[in-house]
Structure formats: C-alpha cells, structure tokens
Design a protein around this motif. Structure first.
Motif, mmCIF file in Angstrom:
data_model
loop_
_atom_site.group_PDB
_atom_site.id
_atom_site.type_symbol
_atom_site.label_atom_id
_atom_site.label_comp_id
_atom_site.label_asym_id
_atom_site.label_seq_id
_atom_site.Cartn_x
_atom_site.Cartn_y
_atom_site.Cartn_z
ATOM 1 N N SER A 98 0.793 -1.220 0.000
ATOM 2 C CA SER A 98 0.000 0.000 0.000
ATOM 3 C C SER A 98 0.826 1.270 0.000
ATOM 4 O O SER A 98 0.306 2.342 -0.319
ATOM 5 N N ILE A 99 2.111 1.215 0.324
ATOM 6 C CA ILE A 99 2.891 2.443 0.431
ATOM 7 C C ILE A 99 3.503 2.863 -0.897
ATOM 8 O O ILE A 99 4.022 3.968 -1.013
ATOM 9 N N TYR A 100 3.478 1.986 -1.877
ATOM 10 C CA TYR A 100 4.189 2.251 -3.124
ATOM 11 C C TYR A 100 3.312 2.901 -4.192
ATOM 12 O O TYR A 100 2.125 2.605 -4.299
ATOM 13 N N PHE A 101 3.954 3.759 -5.016
ATOM 14 C CA PHE A 101 3.377 4.107 -6.296
ATOM 15 C C PHE A 101 3.310 2.823 -7.124
ATOM 16 O O PHE A 101 4.231 2.008 -7.105
ATOM 17 N N MET A 102 2.218 2.655 -7.856
ATOM 18 C CA MET A 102 2.089 1.559 -8.802
ATOM 19 C C MET A 102 1.917 2.147 -10.192
ATOM 20 O O MET A 102 1.366 3.239 -10.348
ATOM 21 N N ALA A 103 2.382 1.413 -11.191
ATOM 22 C CA ALA A 103 2.335 1.954 -12.546
ATOM 23 C C ALA A 103 2.099 0.865 -13.571
ATOM 24 O O ALA A 103 2.408 -0.304 -13.338
ATOM 25 N N TRP A 104 1.542 1.277 -14.689
ATOM 26 C CA TRP A 104 1.438 0.437 -15.878
ATOM 27 C C TRP A 104 2.327 1.051 -16.967
ATOM 28 O O TRP A 104 2.222 2.246 -17.248
ATOM 29 N N PHE A 105 3.183 0.240 -17.530
ATOM 30 C CA PHE A 105 4.001 0.604 -18.675
ATOM 31 C C PHE A 105 3.553 -0.250 -19.857
ATOM 32 O O PHE A 105 2.891 -1.266 -19.698
ATOM 33 N N SER A 144 -0.695 6.804 -6.947
ATOM 34 C CA SER A 144 -0.015 6.883 -5.658
ATOM 35 C C SER A 144 -0.711 6.000 -4.635
ATOM 36 O O SER A 144 -1.785 5.441 -4.878
ATOM 37 N N SER A 145 -0.100 5.905 -3.467
ATOM 38 C CA SER A 145 -0.688 5.105 -2.398
ATOM 39 C C SER A 145 -2.049 5.653 -1.975
ATOM 40 O O SER A 145 -2.915 4.896 -1.534
ATOM 41 N N SER A 146 -2.243 6.954 -2.150
ATOM 42 C CA SER A 146 -3.507 7.584 -1.756
ATOM 43 C C SER A 146 -4.512 7.675 -2.900
ATOM 44 O O SER A 146 -5.624 8.168 -2.698
#
Length: 113
Positions: free
Chosen positions: A30-37, A52-54
């Motif tokens: 939950s603390i990490y930025f997640m992304a799609w490339f 973002s986490s939020s």
C-alpha cells in the motif's frame, strides 16, 4: 520482495475495452506508487499511467479520457481499465513498482480488426 502478476490481455477490435489486472504479493504494497508501462514492437517502454498510495493518478496524453488506473490496497491489486482502444495501443503491458524496480512478466494487448 514483491512479485507482480498481470492478467487480462488479449485481442480486441478497435473501439473495444479490456481490463488489465495486476496481483501483488509481499508486504507493504500500500505504500508504493504503482504503474502500468507498455512496450510496442520496435519502440521503447513507456509509462502509461501511475497511481499513488492515496489514489492520485497520472496518465500520458494519448490515453487520457480512455484509460483508468485504480488500486485495491486490501486485495493488493492494481487495475487498468482501457476503453475506446486503438490499434496504436497494441503492446505488451507491464505492471510495475518503479521505485523498487519490480516488474511483472507482461500481458499482450492487441487491438486489431
């Protein structure tokens, strides 16, 4: 260590929709930025969207208004809803935690009639 597994790719006609999913294992998701490339044949890998986490989101211009990134921290899942797909969206799509350099194996999305 976090493992990322994508699913939901496939073949779709122009104008169609797909929903990609990314399942994460490990703690502290939950603390990490997640992304799609994504990476199309003969092209460099590019960032498509991040969250973002939020829950704050960012998109590249070419997918704004068509793609939506979301996350469910309780389920350790990240999603990419892709609508109004175009042939130029054809690529392998990767789920990532960029700051930790974690990557999934990718899922193929092909948009063709």
């Amino acid at each position: 260590q976090v493992q990322l597994v994508e699913s939901g790719g496939g073949l779709v006609q122009p104008g169609g929709s797909l929903r990609l999913s990314c399942a994460a294992s490990g703690s502290m998701f939950s603390i990490y930025f997640m992304a799609w490339f994504r990476q199309a044949p003969g092209k460099e890998r590019e960032l498509v969207a991040k969250i973002s986490s939020s829950g704050m989101t960012t998109y590249i211009d070419s997918v704004k208004g068509r793609f939506t990134i979301s996350r469910d921290n309780a389920k350790k899942m990240v999603y990419l809803q892709m609508n109004s797909l175009k042939p130029e969206d054809t690529a392998i799509y990767f789920c990532s935690i960029p700051e930790m350099n974690y990557w999934g194996q990718g899922t193929q999305v092909t948009v063709s009639s």
